[in-house]
Design a protein around this motif. Structure first.
Motif, PDB file in Angstrom:
ATOM      1  N   GLU A   1       0.823  -1.205   0.000  1.00 51.10           N
ATOM      2  CA  GLU A   1       0.000   0.000   0.000  1.00 51.10           C
ATOM      3  C   GLU A   1       0.862   1.263   0.000  1.00 51.10           C
ATOM      4  OE1 GLU A   1      -2.986  -0.180  -0.563  1.00 51.10           O
ATOM      5  OE2 GLU A   1      -3.592  -2.209   0.017  1.00 51.10           O
ATOM      6  N   VAL A  17       2.153   1.912  -3.470  1.00 52.10           N
ATOM      7  CA  VAL A  17       1.091   2.472  -4.310  1.00 52.10           C
ATOM      8  C   VAL A  17       0.914   3.959  -3.999  1.00 52.10           C
ATOM      9  CG1 VAL A  17      -1.376   2.414  -4.804  1.00 52.10           C
ATOM     10  CG2 VAL A  17      -0.094   0.276  -4.605  1.00 52.10           C
ATOM     11  N   HIS A  65       8.119   2.806  -6.289  1.00 51.70           N
ATOM     12  CA  HIS A  65       6.852   2.070  -6.339  1.00 51.70           C
ATOM     13  C   HIS A  65       7.060   0.633  -6.837  1.00 51.70           C
ATOM     14  CE1 HIS A  65       2.894   0.735  -7.377  1.00 51.70           C
ATOM     15  NE2 HIS A  65       3.070   0.940  -8.675  1.00 51.70           N
ATOM     16  N   LEU A  67       7.351  -2.979  -4.585  1.00 54.87           N
ATOM     17  CA  LEU A  67       6.386  -4.017  -4.940  1.00 54.87           C
ATOM     18  C   LEU A  67       7.098  -5.337  -5.242  1.00 54.87           C
ATOM     19  CD1 LEU A  67       3.379  -4.616  -5.513  1.00 54.87           C
ATOM     20  CD2 LEU A  67       3.806  -3.976  -7.897  1.00 54.87           C
ATOM     21  N   ALA A 100      -2.445   3.152 -14.044  1.00 49.83           N
ATOM     22  CA  ALA A 100      -3.291   3.246 -12.849  1.00 49.83           C
ATOM     23  C   ALA A 100      -4.730   2.841 -13.165  1.00 49.83           C
ATOM     24  CB  ALA A 100      -3.242   4.663 -12.288  1.00 49.83           C
ATOM     25  N   TYR A 150      -7.559   0.950  -7.282  1.00 50.92           N
ATOM     26  CA  TYR A 150      -7.841   2.220  -6.617  1.00 50.92           C
ATOM     27  C   TYR A 150      -8.708   3.143  -7.468  1.00 50.92           C
ATOM     28  CZ  TYR A 150      -4.433   1.050  -3.030  1.00 50.92           C
ATOM     29  OH  TYR A 150      -3.776   0.448  -1.999  1.00 50.92           O
TER      30      TYR A 150
END
Length: 445
Positions: free
Chosen positions: A45, A48, A98, A102, A171, A177
């Protein structure tokens, strides 16, 4: 009193800073509304969140470089360019962190780097990241790589659009999201705003400039291998400006091209019917100025800049410190002050290589009869009979000339970067308030 406070330069500057922080973090807070199901872990999270903040910062770079007058007038173009440069690097590292975070948290996601088997959303992420890397590399190392300014500027725009567009597409494709329609609409509006700013800067503004052309009236040789380029508005009234400001000049080509250059005006700011620029022959473009013929069409985007005494009407006087072609905005300041019959004291410390290299030397001497003006030439290579200052503008020299009550004056410095840094340090050592020292840089990339 409240109205004056809200419209003060400090209040306006703080407002834009607050607006930037708000817009940078707003998308993240909105994304936290109706978040996806949990269980993905803190680091995922967090990665992100970094990606979204980095993407928002990338979008806002288009605002910082769009030459919006209300924003530029609060800081100056040099501060905005420095801000653009550093925040772009911050956004770059956030975007890189990011995927790295991940991959560490979920090693199986490394398979997404296989461009041929990965889903399209992962391909967009890879291509967007590569575009961002190319953007940063070609900007930081443009000169060592030998990339000319105009092609770099074109590629800079293209790579910026690709990085933001592909990042936004990634995205949307992930969907965790931005699954809700209104969230996708919000980010779509943000992306369209960035696109509109590009269209405005590259198409709309040049089109407006084409409706207000200028003609070269004359090109005057000056001392120090400097040429005064005099322009007259053609079919319109031109513009007045605050002495010390600059404009972007496009000469003998359409403003739709990418070949524009920033130069400080050297004429009086109160005369729109004739605008002059002092241009030193230093590079490919400036070496051609002497050959420009009268009647050549030109276009101006301006005025810009906060390097002007007009912002300090209550100052008791001014100390102007120039080196070489840095005399150009100082000349505009002094000419305008003479025409306005300003009775405040002006001290000009002008560093030059030789006596014959002092640009506008005769003009400056004439201004001494119209202003309370003291001129201190500083020569690096003085003639044998020279009795004045020589060497460099250092702490000892400044201490001999600046007023005892140092905070009563505003100090303006325009010279080569090395000289400006040295003078800034010297003034600091002499206890000149930092808020009274003003400089402007034109290191575009």
């Amino acid at each position: 009193m409240r109205r004056l406070l809200m419209h003060s330069p400090i209040a306006i500057a703080l407002f834009w800073i607050g607006a930037y922080l708000f817009l940078t973090t707003l998308p993240l807070f909105i994304l936290l509304i109706y978040p996806p199901p949990g269980g993905r872990g803190f680091w995922i999270e967090f990665s992100v969140a970094l990606g979204f903040i980095g993407l928002a910062m990338m979008v806002l770079q288009f605002v910082a470089t769009a030459r919006i007058n209300r924003i530029e007038a609060s800081y100056g173009i040099d501060i905005l360019l420095q801000f653009h440069r550093y925040t772009s690097l911050v956004a770059f590292f956030m975007v890189l962190l990011h995927p790295v975070m991940l991959f560490i948290a979920q090693p199986e996601t490394l398979s997404l780097l296989n461009f041929f088997t990965a889903p399209w959303r992962a391909r967009m992420a890879v291509l967007g990241t590569l575009a961002f890397i190319a953007l940063v590399v070609t900007t930081i190392w443009r000169k060592p790589l030998g990339i000319p300014y105009e092609p770099w500027r074109t590629s800079h725009t293209v790579l910026s659009v690709l990085a933001v567009g592909l990042g936004f597409g990634h995205a949307i494709g992930v969907g965790n999201y931005l699954g809700l329609f209104w969230k996708a609409v919000l980010w779509g509006a943000i992306a369209l705003t960035a696109l509109w700013l590009i269209v405005y800067v590259r198409l709309v503004k040049p089109w407006l400039m084409m409706r207000k052309p200028y003609l070269v009236e004359e090109v005057i040789p000056e001392r120090g291998n400097v040429w005064t380029l005099a322009l007259r508005p053609w079919g319109h009234e031109g513009f007045c400006f605050q002495p010390g400001q600059f404009a972007w000049l496009t000469l003998d080509i359409t403003p739709l091209s990418m070949r524009e250059h920033p130069f400080s005006m050297s004429s009086s700011g109160d005369h729109s019917e004739r605008i002059e620029f002092g241009i030193k022959a230093l590079g490919d473009f400036t070496n051609t100025v002497k050959d420009i013929k009268p009647g050549t069409k030109a276009y101006l985007d301006g005025p810009y800049g906060v390097f002007t005494v007009d912002r300090y009407q209550d100052a008791a006087g001014f100390v102007l410190i120039a080196g070489g072609i840095g005399i150009t905005p100082m000349m505009s300041i002094l000419l305008t002050a003479a025409e306005r019959q300003d009775d405040r004291p002006y001290l000009l410390i002008y560093a030059s290589k030789t006596w014959d290299d002092i640009t506008f030397r005769e003009n400056l001497e004439e201004l001494k009869d119209k202003l309370n003006l003291t001129i201190v030439p500083v020569l690096r290579e003085p003639p044998e009979e020279w009795m004045g200052e020589q060497g460099y503008v250092d702490k000892d020299l400044l201490a001999r000339y600046i007023p005892k009550h140092k905070g009563s004056r505003q100090y303006f410095i325009c010279a080569a970067p090395k000289m400006m840094d040295q003078v800034e340090r010297a003034l600091h050592d002499l206890d000149v308030p930092v808020t009274n020292v003003h400089m402007e840089h034109f290191n575009l990339a």
